[in-house]
Design an enzyme around this catalytic site. Structure first.
Site, PDB file in Angstrom:
ATOM      1  N   GLY A  52       0.739  -1.327   0.199  1.00  0.00           N
ATOM      2  CA  GLY A  52      -0.079   0.010  -0.085  1.00  0.00           C
ATOM      3  C   GLY A  52       0.817   1.406  -0.120  1.00  0.00           C
ATOM      4  N   LYS A 108      12.959   0.937  -2.192  1.00  0.00           N
ATOM      5  CA  LYS A 108      11.707   1.389  -1.978  1.00  0.00           C
ATOM      6  C   LYS A 108      10.972   2.373  -2.635  1.00  0.00           C
ATOM      7  CE  LYS A 108      10.218  -0.744   1.945  1.00  0.00           C
ATOM      8  NZ  LYS A 108       9.435  -1.915   1.687  1.00  0.00           N
ATOM      9  N   ASP A 124       4.178  -1.262  12.415  1.00  0.00           N
ATOM     10  CA  ASP A 124       3.851  -2.300  11.330  1.00  0.00           C
ATOM     11  C   ASP A 124       4.526  -3.605  11.380  1.00  0.00           C
ATOM     12  OD1 ASP A 124       2.361  -2.934   9.233  1.00  0.00           O
ATOM     13  OD2 ASP A 124       3.358  -1.833   7.732  1.00  0.00           O
TER      14      ASP A 124
END
Length: 270
Positions: free
Chosen positions: A18, A37, A130
């Protein structure tokens, strides 16, 4: 597919989520393999997110621990922003997908090292926010490396942010939008531990709304439902990690690691 950002050549897309798409890349200056990333937010559309990512990337780059993936660089190139990190060929989610439930010895080995990384990060004031199998990478020897420190917090700071974290592993306080602390990571880690022992998610439901409701109101199915031979002490450890109230969980990652190591030691003596 993107082919290059600044000095980083992008060779192959190796993951997507996401918040970002991950590429296998090469640092053309230092001639080393890296993971790049690339943030899904377009820089020109969400400057606050990029600013937050830059601040968090700088903090994450200061974390130095053998079980934390190293952040090398942060770059903005046109509409794209990226974080450049150590590359590792495997991850815990892939190992679980390929092999299913893990042996107690492997669970203890991985958990102990990740707990050590979290203890270090928590002492420096970092809460990961997370923790999930996808964010626990594995090197060629199977050594775990926690990644994505700061990304969830940066998303939380973004004007475009909604819920932070991955809903299968979010703590009740995250779901409710409350202030969090290091014990939030321990709840998420409990959900990871459940999955390592059983091969199934602790809060597996058909929709995000049902997952969130289960996190707030339900206990996961007993581990013995999926793993009949699981030790009662392991069941108690997982239950304690997944307590809805923070005060009833383990109060530090080191305490969790010690509890699991004690179970493994007792098993060896028997």
């Amino acid at each position: 597919m993107l082919e290059r950002i600044d000095r980083y050549e992008l060779k192959e897309r190796i993951g997507a989520g996401g918040q970002a798409t991950v590429y296998l890349g090469e640092d053309t200056l230092l001639k080393r393999t890296v993971a790049v990333k690339v943030l899904n937010q377009v820089v020109s559309l969400e400057g606050a997110y990029v600013d937050a990512i830059m601040r968090e990337a700088r903090l994450a780059a200061g974390l130095s621990h053998p079980n934390i993936a190293t952040v090398y660089d942060f770059k903005v190139d046109g509409d794209y922003a990226c974080i450049v990190m150590e590359y590792f060929p495997n991850s815990l989610d892939r190992e679980l997908s390929d092999s299913g439930p893990m042996s107690l010895s492997r669970v203890v080995d991985v958990i102990s090292q990740v707990c050590d990384a979290l203890s270090y990060a928590h002492r420096t004031g970092f809460v990961h926010r997370d923790i999930k199998p996808h964010n626990i990478l594995l090197d060629v020897n199977g050594v775990p490396k926690v990644t994505d420190f700061g990304l969830a917090r940066a998303a939380d700071l973004s004007a475009a942010a909604t819920a932070v974290g991955t809903h299968f592993y979010m703590s009740p306080e995250q779901v409710r939008g409350e202030a969090i602390d290091h014990r939030t990571d321990l709840f998420s880690f409990g959900a990871v531990l459940y999955e390592m022992v059983t091969g199934r998610r602790a809060f597996q439901k058909d929709s995000s709304a049902d997952v969130i409701s289960a996190i707030l109101n339900e206990d996961p199915q007993e581990l013995s439902t999926f793993q009949p031979g699981v030790l009662p002490d392991v069941v108690r450890i997982v239950r304690r990690c997944l307590e809805k109230q923070r005060g009833e969980r383990f109060q530090s990652a080191r305490d969790l690691a010690f509890a699991l190591e004690s179970v493994a030691d007792d098993l060896k003596r028997d």
